[in-house]
Design a protein around this motif. Structure first.
Motif, short mmCIF file in Angstrom:
data_model
loop_
_atom_site.label_atom_id
_atom_site.label_comp_id
_atom_site.label_asym_id
_atom_site.label_seq_id
_atom_site.Cartn_x
_atom_site.Cartn_y
_atom_site.Cartn_z
N GLY A 152 9.87 11.21 -48.29
CA GLY A 152 10.94 10.52 -47.75
C GLY A 152 11.34 9.26 -48.52
O GLY A 152 12.32 9.17 -48.54
N ALA A 153 10.41 8.84 -49.30
CA ALA A 153 10.60 7.67 -50.34
C ALA A 153 11.42 8.26 -51.32
O ALA A 153 12.47 7.64 -51.67
N VAL A 154 11.17 9.24 -51.89
CA VAL A 154 11.97 9.91 -53.00
C VAL A 154 13.61 10.19 -52.46
O VAL A 154 14.67 9.88 -52.94
N SER A 155 13.83 10.84 -51.21
CA SER A 155 14.84 11.27 -50.69
C SER A 155 15.61 9.87 -50.32
O SER A 155 16.92 10.01 -50.68
N LEU A 156 15.14 8.75 -49.74
CA LEU A 156 15.94 7.53 -49.54
C LEU A 156 16.08 6.92 -50.82
O LEU A 156 17.07 6.53 -51.01
N PHE A 157 15.54 7.14 -51.94
CA PHE A 157 15.86 6.32 -53.37
C PHE A 157 16.88 7.03 -53.90
O PHE A 157 18.01 6.31 -54.34
N ILE A 217 12.85 2.62 -51.52
CA ILE A 217 14.09 1.61 -51.45
C ILE A 217 13.67 0.32 -51.93
O ILE A 217 14.38 -0.14 -53.08
N GLY A 218 12.97 -0.56 -51.14
CA GLY A 218 12.81 -1.72 -51.58
C GLY A 218 11.91 -1.81 -52.85
O GLY A 218 12.33 -2.52 -53.91
N VAL A 242 13.49 -0.27 -60.62
CA VAL A 242 14.57 0.07 -61.54
C VAL A 242 15.15 -1.21 -62.41
O VAL A 242 15.40 -0.93 -63.49
N THR A 243 14.94 -2.43 -61.83
CA THR A 243 15.00 -3.57 -62.58
C THR A 243 14.15 -3.72 -63.75
O THR A 243 14.41 -4.53 -64.86
N SER A 244 12.89 -3.58 -63.56
CA SER A 244 11.89 -3.57 -64.24
C SER A 244 11.53 -2.44 -65.53
O SER A 244 11.22 -2.68 -66.59
N TRP A 245 11.67 -1.45 -65.14
CA TRP A 245 11.30 0.10 -65.82
C TRP A 245 12.40 0.55 -66.32
O TRP A 245 12.48 1.14 -67.33
N GLY A 246 13.56 0.36 -65.74
CA GLY A 246 14.83 1.23 -66.08
C GLY A 246 14.87 2.48 -65.46
O GLY A 246 14.07 2.87 -64.46
N TRP A 247 16.26 3.38 -65.42
CA TRP A 247 16.34 4.33 -64.52
C TRP A 247 15.35 5.46 -64.88
O TRP A 247 14.97 6.13 -64.22
#
Length: 456
Positions: free
Chosen positions: A269-274, A400-401, A407-412
């Motif tokens: 679910g974490a990956v799907s929501l991401f 999500i959180g 994303v802001t720290s490691w990049g996409w």
């Protein structure tokens, strides 16, 4: 309307000991065919799904109008997810004990969901949006989700998995028109008007059909389907046998398999929501073409919904756990393709990744609903599934959180690679799933052979 001939109602038991109430037609009970229940549930699910799958498309406009950071805007949906997933268990508890019917749940869910959109439309501070969209909207969407799935399950006991997957699929692909329109035309100037309009439409689409929701009698079974023959010859039953015995929610929590199911759903679910939240934000950075962004986001949501029915059809034939492993592996491969597109800037890879992410990111939800029944029995299936589904709340915080911070720290590229690992580990963990209650036997010790003196 109750039957005028009570003697026509009879109880039947199958070879597994399951009881069925046979003899009442839907026309006698609610005055219409049961297919009407399916479509009355489909429409509200398509409407409230916009609150989850459409939010990512609205993030750029929210950030522009309110001056929020991307992380702050994303954490708002994380809070929404916690409430949406968390309300499922208490709703199932009340529904199973006949303390509340589906109609009041639907009307309350319609009002709260609409208020959540109105709060998002008019709140420029995070606290107001959190109280309105996350608290009210998340609770409302969770009520609608629980009422729709449980009502359809009661009316389609012989095709439960496929019919429930049909309405849960609408939760995803019902938001495609909004996503495409939002990517193309939503901005800070028209955001308030669009969300207010969406709130009115959502309330009408949920409350209208919800007023006609009714449950069948307990253990109801369609008279045109022989339950004994179904139990013996149904291909889905042969590949996915019923529970060894009935488990209460407390007993299910004491088994080894339920925590494993929760952990798998948490990761999946974490990956799907991401993906659901970030596909628009990510695609917008890869390409300047609004058409490609809309295509990727629309494909993700559309295939996510359609993939739920597909996964159930496949799992009926080859088994739930093998299908679950494949579904999560497909989702993991999609994350690797997303990482590749982030490295190369390839829009073609982005579109393919979005389609695969949708296919893998929705198919596991109905499989878990079926596993709850096939592992722990029919009596408390809604409550047990509510326990498992509540893992989505933690998955929302992670996918999500915390993913917004990653994303802001490691990049996409690095974040997608991490998501791939999570999904593939979850796929591997499906090998630990087995029906609880089976007797444990130890193999006989191997006795070394003694050579006979008469051997030649």
């Amino acid at each position: 309307m109750a039957m005028s001939e009570p003697d026509a109602v009879r109880e039947i038991r199958d070879n597994h000991g399951r009881r069925y109430r046979v003899g009442e037609s839907p026309q006698e009970l609610i005055g219409r065919p049961r297919s009407s229940v399916l479509w009355q549930a489909w429409l509200p699910m398509a409407a409230v799904g916009v609150l989850q799958y459409g939010y990512g498309a609205a993030v750029p406009a929210l950030v522009e109008r309110n001056g929020w950071s991307l992380v702050a805007a994303i954490w708002l949906l994380a809070g929404w997810t916690v409430l949406q997933a968390g309300v499922g268990l208490p709703t199932a508890y009340l529904r199973e004990r006949h303390r509340i019917g589906p109609r009041p749940v639907m009307v309350a869910g319609a009002a709260l969901s609409a208020l959540g959109l109105v709060a998002l439309a008019h709140s420029t501070d995070l606290v107001g949006a959190l109280l309105g969209y996350a608290l009210l909207g998340g609770t409302g969407a969770g009520l609608v989700y629980a009422a729709c799935t449980s009502t359809v399950a009661k009316w389609y006991p012989e095709r439960m998995g496929r019919r429930v997957s049909t309405v849960t699929g609408a939760f995803a692909y019902g938001s495609v028109p909004f996503i495409v329109a939002a990517v193309i035309g939503l901005d800070a100037g028209n955001l308030t008007t669009v969300l207010d309009t969406a709130a009115v439409v959502l309330f009408l689409l949920v409350a209208g059909p919800g007023l006609f929701f009714r449950d069948p009698p307990e253990r109801w079974w369609p008279a045109e389907v022989d339950p004994r023959a179904w139990a013996l010859r149904n291909p889905a039953r042969r590949m996915n046998p019923p529970a060894i015995r009935e488990f209460s929610p407390a007993q299910a929590m004491q088994t080894r398999v339920l925590p494993v199911m929760c952990l798998i759903l948490l990761g999946a679910g974490a990956v799907s929501l991401f993906n659901a939240v970030f596909v628009v934000v990510y695609a917008d950075g890869v390409t300047a073409s609004a058409g490609v962004v809309a295509l990727a986001a629309g494909l993700f949501a559309g295939v996510n919904g359609a993939g739920r029915a597909l996964s159930m059809g496949v799992s009926d034939r080859v088994g739930r756990c093998p299908t679950l492993s494949v579904v999560l592996s497909v989702q993991g491969v999609a994350q690797l393709l997303f990482a590749l597109s982030a490295t190369t800037g390839s829009t073609a890879t982005l579109v393919v990744a979005a389609a695969l992410a949708g296919l893998g990111g929705g198919g596991f939800y109905p499989i878990f609903a079926s596993l709850a029944r096939e592992y722990f029995g029919e009596q408390s299936a809604l409550e047990v599934h509510g326990l498992v589904y509540s893992a989505k709340a933690a998955g929302g915080v992670l996918g999500i959180g915390l993913a917004a911070l990653a994303v802001t720290s490691w990049g996409w590229a690095a974040t997608f690679a991490g998501a791939a690992v999570v999904s593939l580990v979850a796929a591997r963990a499906t090998g630990a799933l087995q029906r609880p209650g089976l007797p444990r036997t130890l193999p006989l010790p191997r006795i070394p052979e003694e050579r006979s003196e008469y051997a030649v």
